[in-house]
Design a protein around this motif. Structure first.
Motif, short mmCIF file in Angstrom:
data_model
loop_
_atom_site.label_atom_id
_atom_site.label_comp_id
_atom_site.label_asym_id
_atom_site.label_seq_id
_atom_site.Cartn_x
_atom_site.Cartn_y
_atom_site.Cartn_z
N ARG A 66 4.38 -15.76 -13.46
CA ARG A 66 5.57 -15.38 -12.71
C ARG A 66 5.91 -13.91 -12.90
NH1 ARG A 66 9.97 -18.93 -16.13
NH2 ARG A 66 10.06 -17.62 -17.98
N ILE A 67 6.64 -13.39 -11.94
CA ILE A 67 7.05 -12.00 -11.95
C ILE A 67 8.00 -11.73 -13.12
CG2 ILE A 67 9.10 -12.26 -10.50
CD1 ILE A 67 8.08 -9.81 -8.90
N ASP A 68 7.93 -10.52 -13.65
CA ASP A 68 8.79 -10.10 -14.76
C ASP A 68 9.60 -8.88 -14.32
OD1 ASP A 68 9.21 -8.30 -17.38
OD2 ASP A 68 8.98 -10.39 -18.02
N ARG A 69 10.77 -8.72 -14.89
CA ARG A 69 11.61 -7.58 -14.53
C ARG A 69 10.86 -6.26 -14.71
NH1 ARG A 69 17.21 -7.55 -17.56
NH2 ARG A 69 17.21 -9.59 -16.50
N ALA A 70 10.01 -6.18 -15.74
CA ALA A 70 9.28 -4.94 -16.01
C ALA A 70 8.31 -4.58 -14.89
CB ALA A 70 8.53 -5.06 -17.34
N ASP A 71 7.87 -5.57 -14.12
CA ASP A 71 6.92 -5.30 -13.04
C ASP A 71 7.53 -4.47 -11.92
OD1 ASP A 71 5.11 -6.85 -14.48
OD2 ASP A 71 5.63 -8.69 -13.42
N PHE A 72 8.85 -4.43 -11.84
CA PHE A 72 9.50 -3.62 -10.81
C PHE A 72 9.53 -2.15 -11.17
CE2 PHE A 72 11.12 -7.86 -10.03
CZ PHE A 72 11.20 -7.93 -8.66
N LEU A 73 9.26 -1.84 -12.44
CA LEU A 73 9.40 -0.47 -12.92
C LEU A 73 8.09 0.14 -13.38
CD1 LEU A 73 12.64 -1.05 -15.05
CD2 LEU A 73 12.51 -0.11 -12.74
N ALA A 74 7.05 -0.65 -13.53
CA ALA A 74 5.80 -0.17 -14.12
C ALA A 74 5.12 0.87 -13.24
CB ALA A 74 4.85 -1.35 -14.36
N ALA A 75 4.51 1.86 -13.91
CA ALA A 75 3.74 2.88 -13.21
C ALA A 75 2.37 2.33 -12.84
CB ALA A 75 3.59 4.10 -14.11
N ALA A 76 1.73 2.97 -11.87
CA ALA A 76 0.39 2.55 -11.44
C ALA A 76 -0.44 3.77 -11.08
CB ALA A 76 0.48 1.60 -10.25
N ALA A 77 -1.77 3.63 -11.19
CA ALA A 77 -2.67 4.71 -10.80
C ALA A 77 -2.79 4.81 -9.29
CB ALA A 77 -4.04 4.50 -11.44
N THR A 78 -2.75 3.67 -8.62
CA THR A 78 -2.85 3.62 -7.16
C THR A 78 -1.85 2.62 -6.63
OG1 THR A 78 -4.51 1.85 -7.18
CG2 THR A 78 -5.34 4.13 -7.26
N GLU A 79 -1.58 2.68 -5.35
CA GLU A 79 -0.65 1.77 -4.70
C GLU A 79 -1.42 0.76 -3.85
OE1 GLU A 79 2.64 1.72 -5.39
OE2 GLU A 79 2.07 3.26 -6.86
N PRO A 80 -0.81 -0.37 -3.46
CA PRO A 80 -1.50 -1.36 -2.62
C PRO A 80 -2.02 -0.71 -1.34
CG PRO A 80 0.56 -2.25 -3.44
CD PRO A 80 0.56 -0.80 -3.82
N ASP A 81 -3.20 -1.16 -0.89
CA ASP A 81 -3.78 -0.57 0.31
C ASP A 81 -3.01 -1.02 1.56
OD1 ASP A 81 -4.65 -3.09 1.03
OD2 ASP A 81 -6.77 -2.67 0.72
N GLY A 82 -3.35 -0.42 2.71
CA GLY A 82 -2.61 -0.65 3.94
C GLY A 82 -2.46 -2.11 4.35
N PRO A 83 -3.57 -2.85 4.55
CA PRO A 83 -3.47 -4.24 4.99
C PRO A 83 -2.72 -5.14 3.99
CG PRO A 83 -5.67 -3.40 5.39
CD PRO A 83 -4.97 -2.37 4.56
N THR A 84 -3.01 -4.99 2.71
CA THR A 84 -2.33 -5.81 1.71
C THR A 84 -0.84 -5.48 1.67
OG1 THR A 84 -4.24 -6.26 0.30
CG2 THR A 84 -2.10 -6.18 -0.79
N ARG A 85 -0.53 -4.23 1.71
CA ARG A 85 0.88 -3.82 1.69
C ARG A 85 1.60 -4.35 2.93
NH1 ARG A 85 3.08 2.41 1.02
NH2 ARG A 85 5.29 1.94 1.33
N ALA A 86 0.97 -4.23 4.09
CA ALA A 86 1.63 -4.68 5.33
C ALA A 86 1.88 -6.18 5.30
CB ALA A 86 0.77 -4.29 6.53
#
Length: 237
Positions: A66-86
């Motif tokens: 399950r999702i955790d509060r920390a997952d809303f704030l964590a840094a990432a090297a890349t962001e979700p790609d176009g189709p997945t994000r959409a």
């Protein structure tokens, strides 16, 4: 979009955990990651849940949680790609959509020791991302493809609104799992045909078949599995 009836055995699906009076329990957002090693005999990473678990004890599953509060704030090297994000943002606000991708990466690390990420300077952070960042990595969210969604039927001890993601093993910083948190008492790379012979929850078997099809047809519509009026329904979008 189309909706079809699927050959689920609802009784078997509910038997994966003891029934409770929780029919009105609201599902919690969760994420699962299916790691795939491609080749002549594609393999998936699966783990067997320890026998003492209330939820899906001794079943073979993909890592997730399950999702955790920390997952809303964590840094990432890349962001979700176009189709997945959409696709995610058609269901969720952008902040929660991104957080679920991070959930999939974090849970996989916690349960298997595998890092879907890119090398980065080690950092000291508090909370559930501490060990991931201390290992010298940032999550690689662009490696994830959103491939399925399923809501746990009413009557389970726990209910989740789970998004399933697919990622190639090439996105891993190290190719072999470790013992992880101990939630899974056995972890293995398994050929698809061998994985089908395991003791699987109904939804895991469905998603395993979906992955098999998607490897040959990556543009397949995304299935959304839920129970409607006592019967499993699959909507493809």
């Amino acid at each position: 979009m189309n909706t079809t009836a699927q050959p689920f055995d609802a009784a078997q699906d509910l038997a994966d955990a003891p029934a409770t009076a929780g029919a009105r329990q609201r599902p919690r957002d969760a994420a699962t990651l299916i790691l795939v090693r491609r080749g002549r005999r594609p393999e998936v990473l699966m783990g067997r849940r320890a026998p003492g678990h209330v939820f899906m004890a001794s079943k073979w599953v993909f890592p997730g949680g399950r999702i955790d509060r920390a997952d809303f704030l964590a840094a990432a090297a890349t962001e979700p790609d176009g189709p997945t994000r959409a696709r995610l943002e058609a269901e969720l606000v952008p902040r929660r959509a991104r957080a679920l991708c991070l959930t999939a990466v974090r849970e996989t690390f916690e349960e298997t020791g595998l890092i879907v990420g890119r090398a980065a300077p080690a950092a000291s952070v508090a909370g559930p991302w501490r060990e991931f960042r201390a290992a010298g990595a940032l999550p690689d969210l662009a490696a994830l493809t959103y491939v399925a969604r399923a809501i746990t039927p009413p009557g389970r001890t726990r209910r989740f609104d789970a998004r399933f993601f697919l990622a190639d093993a090439d996105a891993l910083l190290a190719p072999e799992p470790t013992a992880g948190s101990g939630e899974l008492d056995e972890i293995a790379w398994l050929p698809l045909e061998d994985a089908r012979a395991l003791d699987l929850p109904a939804i895991t078997r469905f998603v395993l078949d979906e992955v098999s099809e998607r490897l040959g047809n990556p543009d397949r519509p995304l299935p959304f599995v839920r129970m409607v009026r006592g019967a499993h329904q699959v909507t493809h979008v």
